[in-house]
Design a protein around this motif. Structure first.
Motif, PDB file in Angstrom:
ATOM      1  N   GLU A  41       0.852  -1.191   0.000  1.00  9.78           N
ATOM      2  CA  GLU A  41       0.000   0.000   0.000  1.00  9.78           C
ATOM      3  C   GLU A  41       0.889   1.243   0.000  1.00  9.78           C
ATOM      4  O   GLU A  41       1.601   1.484   0.961  1.00  9.78           O
ATOM      5  CB  GLU A  41      -0.906   0.021   1.237  1.00  9.78           C
ATOM      6  CG  GLU A  41      -1.815  -1.181   1.365  1.00  9.78           C
ATOM      7  CD  GLU A  41      -2.906  -1.206   0.317  1.00  9.78           C
ATOM      8  OE1 GLU A  41      -3.250  -0.141  -0.235  1.00  9.78           O
ATOM      9  OE2 GLU A  41      -3.417  -2.306   0.043  1.00  9.78           O
ATOM     10  N   LYS A  42       0.848   2.004  -1.054  1.00  6.81           N
ATOM     11  CA  LYS A  42       1.748   3.161  -1.185  1.00  6.81           C
ATOM     12  C   LYS A  42       1.307   4.360  -0.342  1.00  6.81           C
ATOM     13  O   LYS A  42       2.129   5.106   0.156  1.00  6.81           O
ATOM     14  CB  LYS A  42       1.879   3.578  -2.655  1.00  6.81           C
ATOM     15  CG  LYS A  42       2.418   2.496  -3.558  1.00  6.81           C
ATOM     16  CD  LYS A  42       3.771   2.002  -3.109  1.00  6.81           C
ATOM     17  CE  LYS A  42       4.274   0.908  -4.027  1.00  6.81           C
ATOM     18  NZ  LYS A  42       5.303   0.097  -3.426  1.00  6.81           N
ATOM     19  N   GLN A  43       0.003   4.553  -0.206  1.00  5.65           N
ATOM     20  CA  GLN A  43      -0.529   5.724   0.507  1.00  5.65           C
ATOM     21  C   GLN A  43      -0.825   5.387   1.962  1.00  5.65           C
ATOM     22  O   GLN A  43      -1.086   4.240   2.302  1.00  5.65           O
ATOM     23  CB  GLN A  43      -1.822   6.201  -0.165  1.00  5.65           C
ATOM     24  CG  GLN A  43      -1.664   6.573  -1.616  1.00  5.65           C
ATOM     25  CD  GLN A  43      -0.710   7.732  -1.818  1.00  5.65           C
ATOM     26  OE1 GLN A  43      -0.752   8.708  -1.080  1.00  5.65           O
ATOM     27  NE2 GLN A  43       0.148   7.631  -2.812  1.00  5.65           N
ATOM     28  N   HIS A  44      -0.812   6.416   2.808  1.00  2.00           N
ATOM     29  CA  HIS A  44      -1.204   6.257   4.209  1.00  2.00           C
ATOM     30  C   HIS A  44      -2.732   6.352   4.300  1.00  2.00           C
ATOM     31  O   HIS A  44      -3.271   7.346   4.752  1.00  2.00           O
ATOM     32  CB  HIS A  44      -0.557   7.332   5.092  1.00  2.00           C
ATOM     33  CG  HIS A  44       0.907   7.179   5.226  1.00  2.00           C
ATOM     34  ND1 HIS A  44       1.788   8.140   4.813  1.00  2.00           N
ATOM     35  CD2 HIS A  44       1.657   6.179   5.732  1.00  2.00           C
ATOM     36  CE1 HIS A  44       3.025   7.738   5.055  1.00  2.00           C
ATOM     37  NE2 HIS A  44       2.967   6.540   5.614  1.00  2.00           N
ATOM     38  N   ASP A  45      -3.397   5.307   3.862  1.00  2.00           N
ATOM     39  CA  ASP A  45      -4.858   5.309   3.887  1.00  2.00           C
ATOM     40  C   ASP A  45      -5.361   4.184   4.788  1.00  2.00           C
ATOM     41  O   ASP A  45      -4.584   3.532   5.484  1.00  2.00           O
ATOM     42  CB  ASP A  45      -5.422   5.194   2.462  1.00  2.00           C
ATOM     43  CG  ASP A  45      -4.910   3.968   1.724  1.00  2.00           C
ATOM     44  OD1 ASP A  45      -4.311   3.075   2.354  1.00  2.00           O
ATOM     45  OD2 ASP A  45      -5.112   3.895   0.495  1.00  2.00           O
ATOM     46  N   LYS A  46      -6.660   3.974   4.767  1.00  2.00           N
ATOM     47  CA  LYS A  46      -7.276   2.980   5.641  1.00  2.00           C
ATOM     48  C   LYS A  46      -6.696   1.580   5.395  1.00  2.00           C
ATOM     49  O   LYS A  46      -6.405   0.842   6.344  1.00  2.00           O
ATOM     50  CB  LYS A  46      -8.786   2.978   5.424  1.00  2.00           C
ATOM     51  CG  LYS A  46      -9.546   2.138   6.399  1.00  2.00           C
ATOM     52  CD  LYS A  46     -11.048   2.298   6.197  1.00  2.00           C
ATOM     53  CE  LYS A  46     -11.807   1.501   7.234  1.00  2.00           C
ATOM     54  NZ  LYS A  46     -13.259   1.684   7.073  1.00  2.00           N
ATOM     55  N   ALA A  47      -6.506   1.209   4.141  1.00  2.99           N
ATOM     56  CA  ALA A  47      -5.960  -0.110   3.802  1.00  2.99           C
ATOM     57  C   ALA A  47      -4.532  -0.255   4.332  1.00  2.99           C
ATOM     58  O   ALA A  47      -4.140  -1.328   4.808  1.00  2.99           O
ATOM     59  CB  ALA A  47      -5.996  -0.323   2.293  1.00  2.99           C
ATOM     60  N   PHE A  48      -3.761   0.824   4.255  1.00  2.00           N
ATOM     61  CA  PHE A  48      -2.380   0.808   4.753  1.00  2.00           C
ATOM     62  C   PHE A  48      -2.359   0.522   6.257  1.00  2.00           C
ATOM     63  O   PHE A  48      -1.647  -0.370   6.722  1.00  2.00           O
ATOM     64  CB  PHE A  48      -1.706   2.157   4.461  1.00  2.00           C
ATOM     65  CG  PHE A  48      -0.346   2.297   5.063  1.00  2.00           C
ATOM     66  CD1 PHE A  48       0.758   1.777   4.427  1.00  2.00           C
ATOM     67  CD2 PHE A  48      -0.176   2.946   6.280  1.00  2.00           C
ATOM     68  CE1 PHE A  48       2.021   1.898   4.988  1.00  2.00           C
ATOM     69  CE2 PHE A  48       1.073   3.079   6.846  1.00  2.00           C
ATOM     70  CZ  PHE A  48       2.180   2.548   6.194  1.00  2.00           C
ATOM     71  N   LEU A  84      -3.350  -2.985   7.193  1.00  2.11           N
ATOM     72  CA  LEU A  84      -2.244  -3.918   6.985  1.00  2.11           C
ATOM     73  C   LEU A  84      -1.222  -3.817   8.115  1.00  2.11           C
ATOM     74  O   LEU A  84      -0.738  -4.836   8.612  1.00  2.11           O
ATOM     75  CB  LEU A  84      -1.581  -3.664   5.626  1.00  2.11           C
ATOM     76  CG  LEU A  84      -0.410  -4.570   5.255  1.00  2.11           C
ATOM     77  CD1 LEU A  84      -0.817  -6.044   5.287  1.00  2.11           C
ATOM     78  CD2 LEU A  84       0.118  -4.188   3.873  1.00  2.11           C
ATOM     79  N   CYS A  85      -0.916  -2.597   8.535  1.00  2.00           N
ATOM     80  CA  CYS A  85       0.013  -2.413   9.660  1.00  2.00           C
ATOM     81  C   CYS A  85      -0.516  -3.108  10.911  1.00  2.00           C
ATOM     82  O   CYS A  85       0.229  -3.794  11.620  1.00  2.00           O
ATOM     83  CB  CYS A  85       0.219  -0.922   9.954  1.00  2.00           C
ATOM     84  SG  CYS A  85       1.215  -0.053   8.731  1.00  2.00           S
ATOM     85  N   CYS A  86      -1.803  -2.942  11.184  1.00  2.23           N
ATOM     86  CA  CYS A  86      -2.408  -3.565  12.368  1.00  2.23           C
ATOM     87  C   CYS A  86      -2.486  -5.080  12.226  1.00  2.23           C
ATOM     88  O   CYS A  86      -2.436  -5.799  13.227  1.00  2.23           O
ATOM     89  CB  CYS A  86      -3.786  -2.981  12.641  1.00  2.23           C
ATOM     90  SG  CYS A  86      -3.711  -1.281  13.234  1.00  2.23           S
ATOM     91  N   HIS A  87      -2.582  -5.578  11.002  1.00  2.00           N
ATOM     92  CA  HIS A  87      -2.545  -7.029  10.776  1.00  2.00           C
ATOM     93  C   HIS A  87      -1.169  -7.578  11.142  1.00  2.00           C
ATOM     94  O   HIS A  87      -1.064  -8.640  11.756  1.00  2.00           O
ATOM     95  CB  HIS A  87      -2.873  -7.349   9.318  1.00  2.00           C
ATOM     96  CG  HIS A  87      -2.618  -8.767   8.942  1.00  2.00           C
ATOM     97  ND1 HIS A  87      -3.403  -9.806   9.390  1.00  2.00           N
ATOM     98  CD2 HIS A  87      -1.640  -9.324   8.180  1.00  2.00           C
ATOM     99  CE1 HIS A  87      -2.904 -10.944   8.916  1.00  2.00           C
ATOM    100  NE2 HIS A  87      -1.856 -10.674   8.178  1.00  2.00           N
ATOM    101  N   MET A  88      -0.126  -6.860  10.765  1.00  2.54           N
ATOM    102  CA  MET A  88       1.239  -7.313  11.058  1.00  2.54           C
ATOM    103  C   MET A  88       1.608  -7.107  12.517  1.00  2.54           C
ATOM    104  O   MET A  88       2.421  -7.846  13.063  1.00  2.54           O
ATOM    105  CB  MET A  88       2.239  -6.601  10.143  1.00  2.54           C
ATOM    106  CG  MET A  88       2.156  -7.053   8.709  1.00  2.54           C
ATOM    107  SD  MET A  88       3.513  -6.448   7.696  1.00  2.54           S
ATOM    108  CE  MET A  88       2.934  -4.822   7.265  1.00  2.54           C
ATOM    109  N   ASP A  89       1.046  -6.086  13.157  1.00  2.80           N
ATOM    110  CA  ASP A  89       1.303  -5.824  14.578  1.00  2.80           C
ATOM    111  C   ASP A  89       0.049  -5.194  15.179  1.00  2.80           C
ATOM    112  O   ASP A  89      -0.240  -4.023  14.918  1.00  2.80           O
ATOM    113  CB  ASP A  89       2.508  -4.892  14.752  1.00  2.80           C
ATOM    114  CG  ASP A  89       2.993  -4.830  16.177  1.00  2.80           C
ATOM    115  OD1 ASP A  89       2.178  -5.022  17.110  1.00  2.80           O
ATOM    116  OD2 ASP A  89       4.195  -4.605  16.380  1.00  2.80           O
ATOM    117  N   ALA A  90      -0.659  -5.963  15.971  1.00  2.60           N
ATOM    118  CA  ALA A  90      -1.946  -5.499  16.523  1.00  2.60           C
ATOM    119  C   ALA A  90      -1.783  -4.230  17.360  1.00  2.60           C
ATOM    120  O   ALA A  90      -2.703  -3.421  17.448  1.00  2.60           O
ATOM    121  CB  ALA A  90      -2.577  -6.601  17.362  1.00  2.60           C
ATOM    122  N   ASP A  91      -0.625  -4.014  17.955  1.00  7.00           N
ATOM    123  CA  ASP A  91      -0.363  -2.835  18.792  1.00  7.00           C
ATOM    124  C   ASP A  91       0.252  -1.685  18.003  1.00  7.00           C
ATOM    125  O   ASP A  91       0.847  -0.783  18.589  1.00  7.00           O
ATOM    126  CB  ASP A  91       0.569  -3.201  19.947  1.00  7.00           C
ATOM    127  CG  ASP A  91      -0.071  -4.139  20.937  1.00  7.00           C
ATOM    128  OD1 ASP A  91      -1.312  -4.112  21.060  1.00  7.00           O
ATOM    129  OD2 ASP A  91       0.660  -4.904  21.585  1.00  7.00           O
TER     130      ASP A  91
END
Length: 166
Positions: A128-135, A138-145
Motif C-alpha cells: 500500500e503506497k498511501q497512508h490510507d485505511k488499507a495501509f 495492513l500495519c495492524c494485521h502485522m502488529d496489533a499494537d
C-alpha cells in the motif's frame, strides 16, 4: 518549533498530559518502564534478516527485498524515520525493479518494539503506497499494537530530544 514536534497531530489534552510528564521529569521513567533496554539488531545484516522474517510471515507474495539497511542520513526534522523505495532499471527489453528499506540509524538504540513498528510501516508500503485505511489495516494485521507503538515511539523520540537538549 514546537516542543512536541513528534506529537503535533495528537489531541491537545494528550499533549498536555505529555507536557505534565516532561515538567515532572518522569517521561523517561514512563518510557523505560514500559520498554526497558535496546535490541540486539545492530548490523545491516541482522536488520536484513529481521525484516526478511517479518516479510516472509506477513507478505509472502511481495517480491524479495534487494537491500535493507540502517541509514545515517535520515532527516528527523522532517520526520523521516524509515523509507521504502522501489528502484526500476531497464535491462534489455525488460524493466527490473528492486525494493529497498532504509531505517534511521537512531533505531539501533531503540527498544525492539519501536524498530518492529518502523519495519512494519515500511513493509506495509510494499503493498500500500498511501497512508490510507488499507495501509493502516495492513500495519495492524502485522502488529496489533501498531498505533500504540507509534505513539510510544513518538514519546521516546520526544524524551530522546529532551536528553540531548539538556
Amino acid at each position: 518549533m514546537s516542543e512536541l514536534k513528534y506529537l503535533q497531530h495528537y489531541a491537545p489534552e494528550l499533549q498536555a498530559r505529555v507536557r505534565a510528564l516532561m515538567d515532572a521529569g518522569s517521561l523517561g521513567e514512563v518510557i523505560t518502564g514500559k520498554y526497558p533496554g535496546r535490541h540486539d539488531i545492530q548490523t545491516d545484516k541482522a536488520l536484513y534478516q529481521y525484516v526478511g522474517e517479518l516479510k516472509q510471515r506477513y507478505l509472502k507474495s511481495v517480491p524479495a527485498l534487494a537491500k535493507v539497511m540502517y541509514d545515517n542520513q535520515m532527516d528527523l526534522v522532517r520526520g523521516t524515520l524509515g523509507t521504502q523505495t522501489q528502484i526500476s532499471r531497464v535491462q534489455g527489453k525488460r524493466l527490473k525493479s528492486k525494493n529497498e528499506v532504509r531505517i534511521a540509524a537512531l533505531f539501533r538504540e531503540a527498544p525492539e518494539p519501536f524498530l518492529r513498528m518502523i519495519v512494519v510501516h515500511e513493509l506495509a508500503h510494499l503493498k500500500e503506497k498511501q497512508h490510507d485505511k488499507a495501509f493502516y489495516k495492513l500495519c495492524c494485521h502485522m502488529d496489533a499494537d501498531y498505533h500504540q507503538l507509534e505513539f510510544d515511539m513518538r514519546l521516546w523520540l520526544t524524551w530522546r530530544d529532551m536528553k540531548t537538549d539538556a
